[in-house]
Design an enzyme around this catalytic site. Structure first.
Site, PDB file in Angstrom:
ATOM      1  N   ARG A 104      26.557 -11.727  11.168  1.00  0.00           N
ATOM      2  CA  ARG A 104      26.958 -13.100  11.430  1.00  0.00           C
ATOM      3  C   ARG A 104      27.917 -13.186  12.614  1.00  0.00           C
ATOM      4  O   ARG A 104      28.506 -12.197  13.021  1.00  0.00           O
ATOM      5  CB  ARG A 104      27.629 -13.701  10.185  1.00  0.00           C
ATOM      6  CG  ARG A 104      26.698 -13.898   9.014  1.00  0.00           C
ATOM      7  CD  ARG A 104      27.451 -14.237   7.735  1.00  0.00           C
ATOM      8  NE  ARG A 104      28.198 -13.082   7.223  1.00  0.00           N
ATOM      9  CZ  ARG A 104      28.942 -13.102   6.113  1.00  0.00           C
ATOM     10  NH1 ARG A 104      29.050 -14.226   5.422  1.00  0.00           N
ATOM     11  NH2 ARG A 104      29.580 -12.021   5.716  1.00  0.00           N
ATOM     12  N   HIS A 128      40.053 -13.271   1.760  1.00  0.00           N
ATOM     13  CA  HIS A 128      39.909 -12.617   0.452  1.00  0.00           C
ATOM     14  C   HIS A 128      41.059 -11.642   0.190  1.00  0.00           C
ATOM     15  O   HIS A 128      40.858 -10.475  -0.146  1.00  0.00           O
ATOM     16  CB  HIS A 128      38.565 -11.897   0.368  1.00  0.00           C
ATOM     17  CG  HIS A 128      37.383 -12.820   0.404  1.00  0.00           C
ATOM     18  ND1 HIS A 128      37.151 -13.774  -0.574  1.00  0.00           N
ATOM     19  CD2 HIS A 128      36.371 -12.944   1.297  1.00  0.00           C
ATOM     20  CE1 HIS A 128      36.041 -14.448  -0.282  1.00  0.00           C
ATOM     21  NE2 HIS A 128      35.561 -13.975   0.848  1.00  0.00           N
ATOM     22  N   GLU A 131      38.020 -19.508   2.380  1.00  0.00           N
ATOM     23  CA  GLU A 131      37.708 -19.658   0.958  1.00  0.00           C
ATOM     24  C   GLU A 131      38.664 -20.547   0.187  1.00  0.00           C
ATOM     25  O   GLU A 131      38.378 -20.926  -0.961  1.00  0.00           O
ATOM     26  CB  GLU A 131      37.630 -18.275   0.276  1.00  0.00           C
ATOM     27  CG  GLU A 131      38.936 -17.532   0.162  1.00  0.00           C
ATOM     28  CD  GLU A 131      39.220 -16.623   1.353  1.00  0.00           C
ATOM     29  OE1 GLU A 131      40.092 -15.741   1.231  1.00  0.00           O
ATOM     30  OE2 GLU A 131      38.573 -16.803   2.414  1.00  0.00           O
ATOM     31  N   SER A 136      28.300 -18.862  -0.791  1.00  0.00           N
ATOM     32  CA  SER A 136      28.057 -18.681  -2.217  1.00  0.00           C
ATOM     33  C   SER A 136      26.605 -18.994  -2.551  1.00  0.00           C
ATOM     34  O   SER A 136      25.969 -18.295  -3.355  1.00  0.00           O
ATOM     35  CB  SER A 136      28.985 -19.587  -3.039  1.00  0.00           C
ATOM     36  OG  SER A 136      30.329 -19.223  -2.866  1.00  0.00           O
ATOM     37  N   ASP A 162      28.821 -19.633 -19.054  1.00  0.00           N
ATOM     38  CA  ASP A 162      30.000 -20.152 -18.362  1.00  0.00           C
ATOM     39  C   ASP A 162      30.956 -20.732 -19.392  1.00  0.00           C
ATOM     40  O   ASP A 162      30.553 -21.089 -20.504  1.00  0.00           O
ATOM     41  CB  ASP A 162      29.599 -21.239 -17.344  1.00  0.00           C
ATOM     42  CG  ASP A 162      30.669 -21.463 -16.287  1.00  0.00           C
ATOM     43  OD1 ASP A 162      30.553 -20.880 -15.188  1.00  0.00           O
ATOM     44  OD2 ASP A 162      31.632 -22.199 -16.563  1.00  0.00           O
ATOM     45  N   SER A 220      30.456 -18.825 -22.462  1.00  0.00           N
ATOM     46  CA  SER A 220      30.886 -17.473 -22.085  1.00  0.00           C
ATOM     47  C   SER A 220      31.987 -17.006 -23.021  1.00  0.00           C
ATOM     48  O   SER A 220      33.133 -17.439 -22.928  1.00  0.00           O
ATOM     49  CB  SER A 220      31.371 -17.470 -20.631  1.00  0.00           C
ATOM     50  OG  SER A 220      31.710 -16.172 -20.226  1.00  0.00           O
ATOM     51  N   LEU A 232      34.122 -16.745 -10.284  1.00  0.00           N
ATOM     52  CA  LEU A 232      35.062 -16.931  -9.167  1.00  0.00           C
ATOM     53  C   LEU A 232      36.239 -17.778  -9.591  1.00  0.00           C
ATOM     54  O   LEU A 232      36.071 -18.849 -10.176  1.00  0.00           O
ATOM     55  CB  LEU A 232      34.355 -17.602  -7.981  1.00  0.00           C
ATOM     56  CG  LEU A 232      35.271 -18.030  -6.827  1.00  0.00           C
ATOM     57  CD1 LEU A 232      35.778 -16.804  -6.080  1.00  0.00           C
ATOM     58  CD2 LEU A 232      34.564 -18.975  -5.873  1.00  0.00           C
ATOM     59  N   ALA A 292      30.833 -11.469  -7.060  1.00  0.00           N
ATOM     60  CA  ALA A 292      32.290 -11.665  -7.024  1.00  0.00           C
ATOM     61  C   ALA A 292      33.034 -10.485  -6.407  1.00  0.00           C
ATOM     62  O   ALA A 292      34.265 -10.434  -6.471  1.00  0.00           O
ATOM     63  CB  ALA A 292      32.806 -11.925  -8.441  1.00  0.00           C
ATOM     64  N   ASP A 351      33.850  -9.666  -3.446  1.00  0.00           N
ATOM     65  CA  ASP A 351      34.856 -10.021  -2.440  1.00  0.00           C
ATOM     66  C   ASP A 351      36.234 -10.215  -3.072  1.00  0.00           C
ATOM     67  O   ASP A 351      37.255 -10.011  -2.426  1.00  0.00           O
ATOM     68  CB  ASP A 351      34.466 -11.308  -1.707  1.00  0.00           C
ATOM     69  CG  ASP A 351      33.703 -11.027  -0.424  1.00  0.00           C
ATOM     70  OD1 ASP A 351      34.004 -10.019   0.233  1.00  0.00           O
ATOM     71  OD2 ASP A 351      32.801 -11.801  -0.085  1.00  0.00           O
TER      72      ASP A 351
END
Length: 363
Positions: free
Chosen positions: A15, A96, A118, A134, A198, A220, A240, A268, A270
């Site tokens: 990138r 991060h 972020e 994401s 979740d 979750s 996240l 996740a 990162d």
């Protein structure tokens, strides 16, 4: 203002932080763009395109870093770039820092104004610069998982979509945010059995309504996660907490219960990863096995589709870059509360509480 665009040096990174289109916008607003030669080639953008858009060029990254008022990047500065950072410089990139205490310390030492993609917020409280990557990571995770499930690569030999008369593969997605929802979309589109977990019932309700019973949604909790993971052919970690270190939600004991040749992809990573057995990998060595399970955890996964990722990222960053060029960085930060939320380091201190807590520094 001079915006510097160095070539990305993370392994396998394709990138670039500025397209010719964004370059044209910056120069039209009176800013200057100093680009390291060839910085856009891996994303399909030539120096001639940047030249036509008004950029000037530097032969080395060192020249870019030394000259620029603000460095615009994709990935966080790596150790090889620490000495290039200038005292008091502004850096706008994915930082991060929750998973990078060494970098956090270096940014503080050099009084860098570190603005993290972020943690920049939109007017709706969402994270517009995190969202496109994401989404791409979520979609890629299924594509990658399907690939490594192949027998020749040490996988279990499961075809996610199956065929008539056979059971399709089981994809378990832990986390129903942007990346998780896009992983669900890809997996369901391939015909896999999909379970998504979740803590937020609203997110589960949205997915249940969208897929009309074609996927399983679960709260979750340890019992549900343990049961789902044990039956997973492909496990996607997509938990996240913005700027904070990702919580461990899948234990090593759970991973040990998975069938040999199953695949884990932790989006996740990162932020440290949400699976106990995960550790960062790279594009040159993307996987390893533990408990007989293939683990994939490349932090710059979207670099696999460098052009699409570059377009998605720069479309999101353009309004903020343009604002800082037009108004100056400090005025832009004072007038736009969402952009100000992106500030992670300033004047030798970590200014974002979740980051400070994660790396053990005072904010």
């Amino acid at each position: 203002m001079i915006i510097g665009v160095p070539r990305e040096i993370k392994i396998g990174e394709t990138r670039v932080s500025m397209t010719p289109s964004l370059c044209r916008r910056v120069t039209a607003l009176g800013g200057k763009v100093l680009l390291e030669k060839g910085a856009g080639l891996t994303a399909g953008f030539t120096d001639d395109e940047y030249k036509a858009a008004g950029a000037t060029f530097a032969p080395t990254a060192a020249k870019v870093w030394k000259t620029a008022d603000m460095i615009l990047k994709v990935k966080e500065p790596l150790e090889a770039e620490y000495d290039l950072m200038q005292q008091g410089q502004t850096i706008f990139t994915y930082l991060h820092l929750a998973a990078g205490p060494t970098l956090a310390k270096e940014l503080c030492r050099k009084s860098i104004l570190g603005i993290a993609y972020e943690t920049v917020e939109g007017g709706d409280g969402q994270f517009p610069l995190l969202k496109p990557m994401s989404q791409i990571a979520g979609r890629l995770s299924i594509q990658i998982g399907a690939y490594f499930l192949q027998s020749q690569l040490g996988g279990s030999g499961v075809l996610l979509g199956g065929i008539p008369g056979t059971m399709p593969g089981h994809v378990v997605v832990v986390g129903a945010g942007n990346s998780g929802a896009h992983a669900v979309q890809m997996a369901a589109g391939m015909g896999a059995r999909v379970t998504v977990l979740d803590l937020d019932t609203r997110k589960l309700e949205v997915l249940d309504t969208e897929y009309r019973g074609r996927i399983v949604t679960l709260m979750s909790n340890p019992a549900n996660i343990e049961h789902a993971v044990a039956d997973a052919d492909l496990l996607i970690g997509a938990v996240l907490i913005p700027a904070a270190k990702a919580p461990i939600v899948v234990s090593g004991k759970m991973v040990a219960q998975m069938r040999p040749g199953s695949v884990i992809c932790d989006i996740a990573i990162d932020q440290g990863g949400c699976i106990e057995t995960i550790k960062p990998t790279s594009h040159t060595k993307p996987t390893y096995k533990e408990h007989g399970v293939i683990h994939y955890a490349v932090p710059n996964m979207p670099a696999l589709v460098g052009r699409t990722s570059t377009m998605g990222l720069t479309q999101a960053t353009e309004p903020f870059v343009a604002m800082m060029v037009q108004k100056g960085v400090e005025r832009a930060l004072s007038e736009h509360k969402g952009l100000a939320k992106g500030v992670n380091t300033r004047n030798g201190r970590i200014t974002y509480d979740a980051v400070a807590k994660a790396v053990g520094f005072d904010s």
